[in-house]
Design a protein around this motif. Structure first.
Motif, mmCIF file in Angstrom:
data_model
loop_
_atom_site.group_PDB
_atom_site.id
_atom_site.type_symbol
_atom_site.label_atom_id
_atom_site.label_comp_id
_atom_site.label_asym_id
_atom_site.label_seq_id
_atom_site.Cartn_x
_atom_site.Cartn_y
_atom_site.Cartn_z
ATOM 1 N N VAL A 339 0.830 -1.210 0.000
ATOM 2 C CA VAL A 339 0.000 0.000 0.000
ATOM 3 C C VAL A 339 0.863 1.258 0.000
ATOM 4 C CG1 VAL A 339 -1.735 1.312 1.263
ATOM 5 C CG2 VAL A 339 -1.898 -1.179 1.145
ATOM 6 N N LYS A 340 1.738 1.419 0.984
ATOM 7 C CA LYS A 340 2.480 2.672 1.137
ATOM 8 C C LYS A 340 3.827 2.661 0.440
ATOM 9 C CE LYS A 340 0.331 4.120 5.485
ATOM 10 N NZ LYS A 340 0.556 4.499 6.900
ATOM 11 N N PHE A 341 4.542 1.550 0.508
ATOM 12 C CA PHE A 341 5.869 1.499 -0.095
ATOM 13 C C PHE A 341 6.210 0.049 -0.401
ATOM 14 C CE2 PHE A 341 6.369 1.456 4.514
ATOM 15 C CZ PHE A 341 7.149 0.334 4.723
ATOM 16 N N GLY A 342 7.250 -0.130 -1.169
ATOM 17 C CA GLY A 342 7.691 -1.468 -1.500
ATOM 18 C C GLY A 342 6.930 -2.049 -2.681
ATOM 19 N N HIS A 343 7.162 -3.330 -2.913
ATOM 20 C CA HIS A 343 6.575 -4.021 -4.060
ATOM 21 C C HIS A 343 5.051 -4.052 -3.970
ATOM 22 C CE1 HIS A 343 6.056 -7.023 -7.205
ATOM 23 N NE2 HIS A 343 5.354 -7.756 -6.347
ATOM 24 N N ARG A 344 4.405 -3.946 -5.139
ATOM 25 C CA ARG A 344 2.951 -4.131 -5.229
ATOM 26 C C ARG A 344 2.655 -4.998 -6.448
ATOM 27 N NH1 ARG A 344 -1.135 0.899 -5.618
ATOM 28 N NH2 ARG A 344 -0.421 1.147 -3.453
ATOM 29 N N ALA A 345 1.828 -5.994 -6.279
ATOM 30 C CA ALA A 345 1.441 -6.842 -7.397
ATOM 31 C C ALA A 345 0.768 -6.005 -8.480
ATOM 32 C CB ALA A 345 0.501 -7.945 -6.912
ATOM 33 N N HIS A 346 0.967 -6.384 -9.724
ATOM 34 C CA HIS A 346 0.406 -5.600 -10.837
ATOM 35 C C HIS A 346 -1.037 -5.990 -11.145
ATOM 36 C CE1 HIS A 346 4.174 -3.637 -11.715
ATOM 37 N NE2 HIS A 346 4.795 -4.805 -11.790
ATOM 38 N N ASN A 347 -1.365 -7.250 -10.978
ATOM 39 C CA ASN A 347 -2.702 -7.719 -11.345
ATOM 40 C C ASN A 347 -3.423 -8.253 -10.109
ATOM 41 O OD1 ASN A 347 -2.273 -7.329 -14.225
ATOM 42 N ND2 ASN A 347 -0.876 -9.084 -14.103
ATOM 43 N N PHE A 348 -4.521 -7.593 -9.757
ATOM 44 C CA PHE A 348 -5.300 -8.046 -8.610
ATOM 45 C C PHE A 348 -6.728 -7.559 -8.779
ATOM 46 C CE2 PHE A 348 -2.980 -4.164 -7.605
ATOM 47 C CZ PHE A 348 -3.981 -3.293 -7.207
ATOM 48 N N THR A 349 -7.657 -8.204 -8.051
ATOM 49 C CA THR A 349 -9.078 -7.888 -8.206
ATOM 50 C C THR A 349 -9.607 -6.959 -7.121
ATOM 51 O OG1 THR A 349 -9.618 -9.910 -6.979
ATOM 52 C CG2 THR A 349 -9.528 -10.068 -9.398
ATOM 53 N N ASP A 350 -9.094 -7.100 -5.903
ATOM 54 C CA ASP A 350 -9.546 -6.256 -4.801
ATOM 55 C C ASP A 350 -8.399 -6.120 -3.804
ATOM 56 O OD1 ASP A 350 -9.471 -8.682 -3.415
ATOM 57 O OD2 ASP A 350 -11.637 -8.992 -3.560
ATOM 58 N N LEU A 351 -8.645 -5.442 -2.693
ATOM 59 C CA LEU A 351 -7.600 -5.163 -1.721
ATOM 60 C C LEU A 351 -7.013 -6.450 -1.137
ATOM 61 C CD1 LEU A 351 -6.069 -2.930 -0.188
ATOM 62 C CD2 LEU A 351 -7.838 -3.067 1.582
ATOM 63 N N GLU A 352 -7.880 -7.391 -0.780
ATOM 64 C CA GLU A 352 -7.389 -8.638 -0.200
ATOM 65 C C GLU A 352 -6.532 -9.400 -1.207
ATOM 66 O OE1 GLU A 352 -9.019 -12.800 1.830
ATOM 67 O OE2 GLU A 352 -10.417 -11.135 1.441
ATOM 68 N N ASP A 353 -6.955 -9.406 -2.442
ATOM 69 C CA ASP A 353 -6.187 -10.086 -3.488
ATOM 70 C C ASP A 353 -4.841 -9.402 -3.692
ATOM 71 O OD1 ASP A 353 -5.961 -12.106 -5.520
ATOM 72 O OD2 ASP A 353 -6.288 -10.540 -7.017
ATOM 73 N N MET A 354 -4.816 -8.069 -3.577
ATOM 74 C CA MET A 354 -3.554 -7.345 -3.715
ATOM 75 C C MET A 354 -2.590 -7.723 -2.590
ATOM 76 S SD MET A 354 -2.665 -3.290 -3.491
ATOM 77 C CE MET A 354 -2.505 -3.395 -1.716
ATOM 78 N N TYR A 355 -3.119 -7.792 -1.348
ATOM 79 C CA TYR A 355 -2.280 -8.211 -0.224
ATOM 80 C C TYR A 355 -1.654 -9.577 -0.498
ATOM 81 C CZ TYR A 355 -4.230 -4.613 2.950
ATOM 82 O OH TYR A 355 -4.589 -3.444 3.561
ATOM 83 N N LYS A 356 -2.493 -10.535 -0.865
ATOM 84 C CA LYS A 356 -2.030 -11.904 -1.051
ATOM 85 C C LYS A 356 -0.976 -11.997 -2.149
ATOM 86 C CE LYS A 356 -6.303 -14.165 0.510
ATOM 87 N NZ LYS A 356 -7.455 -15.024 0.088
ATOM 88 N N LYS A 357 -1.251 -11.393 -3.287
ATOM 89 C CA LYS A 357 -0.329 -11.509 -4.417
ATOM 90 C C LYS A 357 0.960 -10.714 -4.167
ATOM 91 C CE LYS A 357 -3.762 -12.557 -7.948
ATOM 92 N NZ LYS A 357 -4.502 -12.093 -9.160
ATOM 93 N N THR A 358 0.824 -9.556 -3.528
ATOM 94 C CA THR A 358 2.018 -8.756 -3.216
ATOM 95 C C THR A 358 2.963 -9.530 -2.313
ATOM 96 O OG1 THR A 358 0.924 -6.621 -3.486
ATOM 97 C CG2 THR A 358 2.836 -6.675 -2.038
ATOM 98 N N ARG A 359 2.438 -10.141 -1.275
ATOM 99 C CA ARG A 359 3.280 -10.867 -0.334
ATOM 100 C C ARG A 359 3.797 -12.172 -0.926
ATOM 101 N NH1 ARG A 359 -0.625 -9.262 4.741
ATOM 102 N NH2 ARG A 359 0.448 -7.320 5.269
ATOM 103 N N ALA A 360 2.981 -12.820 -1.744
ATOM 104 C CA ALA A 360 3.437 -14.050 -2.393
ATOM 105 C C ALA A 360 4.603 -13.759 -3.331
ATOM 106 C CB ALA A 360 2.288 -14.700 -3.164
#
Length: 499
Positions: A339-360
């Protein structure tokens, strides 16, 4: 040693300070020399970031202060920082894909304090991802000269690990790429790589050095410390690094800065050195034991007395550490959510999906393993059974040390059960590396100062370190004992071939 007879990279930190003050060489020339060495030895994988413009600007400022007679204690000396300390002029990754491209807007307190003493930053050094590892095989960042992530290689044998997580720092010092470096020690991450690479490293009492600006792994364990070739050099660095930082670090001790060089040459007559029977069991390799025993014999020649002691809960330090440290890691690393800094996944459907894919995508296997372990032991129904019990045993381990210190002044033993293993040897068995931390974990859990001192060589000509552990705030005594040993031996002066 003089500049006319000794290569610049073979000068001790203390000798380099003297040469700079006497204007035998400039800070700019020194920085250029070590930058060239960093580029020449990229095969070791030690550096992950250089910024020659920033380095030479710092060196020029140091030269101006030297000319004006307003030099600090480390004026013009080049240092490098483990890539776990945030820095304004260099990227900070903590060895993780999660922080690739991150540039901090501020410096860590340790970096600031060393800069205030006049030190010049050469660059950032490789480390296990988020300082999680004992071999420096877990970095997800490509070192300088590499196109992809690569393990740091031990300069004594490039097929062996340098230890971790401060492996880049240990290798850079051992290979004379930098006179000294910073490291961090959570469960042995200064002492173990120092042992494996044949250098000196010290972890001070927990709270002595500020954790502000250190990317957190386990907050109740993480501690900054110096890594150099000798105890004398470590004393110079530690004196600049330590001091209260109460406004920015809630765990910082309200203790003034101290001159840790003050008693380096004190006599060891009558010093009582405790020898824990638990550190010399069947798990200790014969070559390591022989080197440690020889070092202890040197102490007897110097007037010290060896006293048998017991630290009965030594074996429990492994399960205790690998409950508490992952628990704190799972909490600390929750901030890396894209959200604030660091890597962020490029493809996601919602906030929870972004969390999961970013950390994975952002976290490596070892980090994920520890986050999952930590989340488990903190979860409902398991907190009391695991985390709370581990904290109780941690207190008992600390009490064991206090009972031992009634009979001795410091404690000595091996740093690790064996010399550095081969690269990839434990790739399918991470628990083997966990078990190898058995001699360093107890002091970390108790918050005690500990250090590794070169004590000789084992199988294959690989370095062996002697571990010294002191009571709280006894860093000066540890450094005194290490310095006197180094005056009687030359292991700290030896270097790998081809360096």
């Amino acid at each position: 040693m003089t500049l006319s007879t000794t290569p610049l990279h073979d000068l001790s930190l203390a000798a380099l300070v003297s040469a700079l003050r006497q204007r035998d060489i400039s800070a700019t020339e020194t920085a250029q020399y070590f930058l060239a060495r960093a580029h020449r030895h990229t095969d070791l994988g030690a550096y992950v970031a250089l910024n020659e413009t920033a380095t030479l600007a710092q060196a020029a400022a140091a030269d101006a202060r030297l000319a004006a007679g307003s030099a600090g204690t480390l004026e013009g000396v080049p240092l490098a920082h483990k890539d776990i300390f945030v820095t304004r002029d260099f990227p900070t990754t903590a060895g993780s894909r999660m922080l690739l491209g991150y540039q901090s807007p501020f410096d860590a307190t340790v970096v600031t304090q060393l800069a205030a003493a006049g030190a010049v930053t050469l660059g950032k050094l490789n480390c296990d991802e988020f300082a999680m590892g004992s071999a420096n095989e877990n970095s997800a960042v490509a070192p300088i000269g590499f196109d992809a992530p690569a393990p740091v290689r031990n300069p004594w044998n490039r097929d062996h690990v340098p230890g971790g997580s401060s492996g880049g720092s240990a290798v850079a010092v051992a290979a004379r790429l930098v006179p000294a470096a910073t490291g961090t020690d959570t469960g042995g991450s200064i002492r173990q790589p120092a042992s494996f690479c044949g250098i000196t490293g010290i972890k001070p009492t927990y709270g002595r050095a500020s954790r502000y600006g250190m990317v957190a792994f386990a907050s109740s364990l993480d501690q900054a410390g110096p890594m150099a070739r000798s105890a004398e050099d470590c004393a110079l660095l530690l004196s600049a690094m330590c001091g209260p930082d109460l406004d920015r670090d809630s765990t910082s001790l309200d203790m003034p800065a101290e001159d840790f060089s003050r008693s380096l040459n004190d006599s060891l007559d009558g010093l009582r050195i405790g020898i824990p029977q638990e550190f010399f069991g069947d798990g200790l390799a014969p070559d390591v034991r022989a080197a440690v025993d020889a070092a202890l014999s040197e102490y007897e020649k110097l007037g010290a007395k060896l006293v048998p002691i017991s630290l009965p809960r030594t074996e429990l330090s492994i399960p205790v550490y690998y409950i508490i440290a992952p628990a704190e890691a799972s909490s600390n690393l929750s901030r890396f959510d894209g959200v604030k800094f660091g890597h962020r996944a490029h493809n996601f459907t919602d906030l929870e999906d972004m969390y999961k894919k970013t950390r994975a995508e952002g976290f490596g296997p070892e980090v994920k393993r520890r986050i999952m372990t930590g989340a488990y032991v903190l979860s409902h129904g398991y907190y009391d059974a695991y985390y709370l019990q581990a904290q109780k045993i941690r207190r008992m381990i600390a009490d064991d040390f206090q009972r031992a210190f009634q009979d001795c002044d410091l404690i000595a033993g091996p740093v690790a059960p064996s010399v550095a293993r081969q690269l990839g040897e434990n790739a399918s068995d991470p628990l083997s590396d966990y078990l190898a931390d058995i001699y360093t974990l107890p002091a970390s859990l108790a918050g005690l100062p500990g250090m590794s001192v070169p004590a000789g060589f084992g199988d294959g000509g690989m370095p062996v370190g002697l571990q010294l552990i002191g009571n709280y705030f006894q860093e000066a005594r540890l450094l005194n004992a290490a310095h006197r040993l180094q005056q009687a031996t030359d292991f700290h002066l030896q270097k790998p071939q081809g360096i």
